[in-house]
Design a protein around this motif. Structure first.
Motif, PDB file in Angstrom:
ATOM      1  N   ARG A  45      -1.589   1.040  -7.062  1.00 22.47           N
ATOM      2  CA  ARG A  45      -0.884  -0.248  -7.081  1.00 22.47           C
ATOM      3  C   ARG A  45      -1.512  -1.116  -8.160  1.00 22.47           C
ATOM      4  N   HIS A  50      -4.174   1.438  -2.687  1.00 22.60           N
ATOM      5  CA  HIS A  50      -3.712   1.114  -1.342  1.00 22.60           C
ATOM      6  C   HIS A  50      -4.737   1.663  -0.357  1.00 22.60           C
ATOM      7  N   ASP A  54       1.178   3.005   5.181  1.00 19.10           N
ATOM      8  CA  ASP A  54       2.294   2.134   5.543  1.00 19.10           C
ATOM      9  C   ASP A  54       3.263   2.936   6.389  1.00 19.10           C
ATOM     10  N   HIS A 155       7.226  -3.153   7.948  1.00 20.45           N
ATOM     11  CA  HIS A 155       6.431  -1.946   8.150  1.00 20.45           C
ATOM     12  C   HIS A 155       5.100  -2.325   8.781  1.00 20.45           C
ATOM     13  N   HIS A 157       1.110  -1.850   8.256  1.00 23.78           N
ATOM     14  CA  HIS A 157       0.016  -1.383   7.397  1.00 23.78           C
ATOM     15  C   HIS A 157      -1.148  -1.057   8.322  1.00 23.78           C
TER      16      HIS A 157
END
Ligand SMILES: [Zn+2]
Length: 576
Positions: A45, A50, A54, A155, A157
């Motif tokens: 990212r 990350h 997710d 979502h 995380h």
């Protein structure tokens, strides 16, 4: 210069990652629904890796979130950006699980948070809890999924961290119920000269080769392609991974590069300390990301790269052949489940420097060079830039230009090469003749890719404004003298005043600012602070009617202030 550069490369000794056995079947899925991953650990990212997985919630919010194992709630944080509403559960086995972008918490936890928010008179809050406050059992509902903070759609995380070091660990190494027997897909190979006198196929610039799968292995797409090098070169690869439930393109786990059957580079995205995550800017080819939105993962390590993901490095992953001849290369790219894809290619090394086209600017040691390991200051008539040691990843040529302020303009425009990535903020001062009465509303702004100006901020001192910049780009000074805009959302519609709000469960506004952004907001009913929830991504701010607004006549006041101090106030008398 070549020798100096080579010497610096030898100084770099990245930490070796350890192989740790993680407990299997200790953590259960935090959701009752089948796990489908819209993002995985280590996914590339902008400015970070990350650090969790997710889990898609089928486009809806409010999916019950269950404690992954027994433990206690150790931290709760509510912020406008980042993880939004997030809860941390610390477990007795040395790990902490993190659940982010939530919409809400279970009743007991939600009440505790609200009490704390009223005590602090702030929606944004960080609460550190002791083991005796909220004990949770495995599978107990602790919260509800959402889309709060820096989330691009509903979502969950989910992270697993080492409680002691707070490093994030790849959750897929803990036997999460995810099915994956799909090997990574490889797209393209970069061959990168390590310095201006290294040559690849007749130039000292980067060369790109598309890849194709042939039987079980990847090869260069064009069979006529050959790679002829002279001097020191490195390689980079573009690849992604999918699980059995296809939900998009996720990141790969391991990269191994062999030259003539000898490993010269290996990396695994097993753990990530948060203070090292930004070194991704040296792991990827930053210019390729900036220009083309492609994430090429380098299998060579720049001098200022402190990622703890490497082992088996030979010459930091660079190749340098003294004698003429052909060499066999093999890339192995794997996911966290051990599915692996292979790329084979050949490289012909020249012993003598061939004629070549110079497409790079030579680093001139006497001017405009940013040395990565020392503080560098550039000072000209219209700006001063201080780049601290360790801000860049290798020695860079500081390409920049300035357009001086024209007669009626307040500020010069300072352009810096935005293809140079930064690890640390730099201090930029811009000199300008801004009248004193306007200085409090004048801020440094950066023009982004789309031509929009983004507020950086800054403080004035005599004839210059100084601010910390996190990236290079185009800078100028902008005056913001317009206050934020407040619009009613679910009452007083079409300008018709509504005195009774009895039928409403909540009142909602949108708030926005033309330039510098919203720095502060406060709502009160009859002079007493009330909790407004704010989602800057949607521009929504709302108050849920509760015990803080008893039946009767009331006055609501909402104040919103932007980053330079322009203030807008909204007042409403109502009964309910
Ligand atoms: Zn995430």
């Amino acid at each position: 210069m070549k020798q100096v550069f080579f010497f610096i490369l030898l100084l770099s000794t990245p930490a070796v990652s350890q192989i740790v056995a993680y407990p299997k079947n200790y953590f259960r899925s935090p959701v009752a629904i089948q796990i489908a991953l819209s993002g995985n650990f280590g996914e590339l990212r902008p400015n970070h890796f990350h650090t969790g997985i997710d889990i898609t919630t089928k486009g809806v919010e409010g999916v019950p979130i269950k404690a992954s194992a027994e433990g206690y709630v150790s931290k709760i944080k509510i912020s406008h950006w980042g993880y939004g509403k997030v809860i941390y559960v610390t477990h007795p086995n040395g790990f902490t699980t993190v659940y982010g972008h939530l919409s809400d918490f279970n009743t007991a936890i939600a009440e505790f948070i609200k009490t704390s928010q009223y005590a602090k008179e702030s929606y944004e809050i960080e609460l550190l809890l002791t083991p005796d406050q909220f004990n949770v059992k495995q599978g107990e509902v602790i919260a509800y999924s959402g889309n709060t903070g820096g989330s691009g759609g509903p979502h969950l995380h989910f992270e697993i961290r080492d409680t002691k070091t707070e490093e994030a660990i790849n959750p897929l190494l803990f036997s999460m119920p995810v099915k994956d027997n799909v090997a990574p897909t490889l797209f393209s190979l970069l061959v990168c000269p390590a310095n201006t006198s290294s040559i690849v196929n007749g130039t000292n610039g980067i060369h790109k080769f598309s890849l194709i799968k042939s039987e079980n292995e990847y090869i260069l797409q064009n069979p006529k392609d050959s790679i002829i090098i002279f001097g020191q070169v490195g390689f980079a690869i573009e690849a992604n991974d999918k699980e059995n439930i296809p939900t998009g393109k996720n990141g790969v786990y391991g990269i191994k590069l062999e030259c003539d059957n000898k490993i010269i580079y290996a990396s695994q995205l097993e753990r990530m300390p948060f203070d090292k995550s930004r070194y991704i800017n040296s792991f990827i080819d930053f210019a390729e990301m900036r220009k083309n939105n492609h994430f090429y993962m380098r299998s060579f390590v720049l001098p200022n790269n402190q990622l703890p993901i490497y082992d088996s490095l030979v010459e930091n992953g660079y190749c340098y052949f003294k004698t003429e001849g052909m060499h066999q290369f093999k890339y192995s790219i794997s996911d966290a489940f051990g599915n692996s894809s292979t790329l084979r290619f050949k490289v012909y090394a020249k012993a003598k420097q061939p004629t070549y086209k110079n497409v790079q600017t030579n680093l001139d040691p006497f001017s405009n060079v940013i040395l990565w390991d020392t503080t560098t200051v550039f000072e000209e008539s219209s700006f001063r830039l201080e780049i601290p040691a360790g801000a860049v990843y290798k020695n860079e040529l500081f390409k920049h230009s300035v357009i001086p302020a024209k007669v009626k303009e307040l500020s010069p425009k300072v352009f810096m090469d935005e293809m140079i990535p930064l690890q640390k903020p730099c201090t930029l001062s811009v000199y300008a003749n801004v009248p004193e009465n306007l200085q409090s509303r004048a801020v440094l702004a950066m023009t982004n890719k789309n031509g929009n100006k983004i507020c950086i901020g800054g403080t004035w001192e005599e004839n210059k404004i100084t601010a910390e910049i996190k990236e290079f780009g185009n800078f100028t000074i902008v005056i913001d003298s317009t206050g934020p805009k407040i619009t009613t959302e679910n009452f007083d519609l079409k300008g018709i005043k509504q005195t009774s709000l009895t039928s409403l469960k909540f009142i909602r506004f949108t708030i926005s600012d033309n330039f510098s952004g919203i720095a502060f907001y406060k709502a009160s009913i009859d002079g007493k602070w009330v909790l407004m929830q704010y989602e800057p991504k949607k521009k929504y701010i709302w108050y849920n009617f509760d015990e803080h607004c008893k039946p009767g006549n009331h006055e609501l006041v909402l104040e919103v202030i932007d980053k330079v101090g322009n203030k807008t106030t909204y007042k409403k008398s109502f009964n309910r």
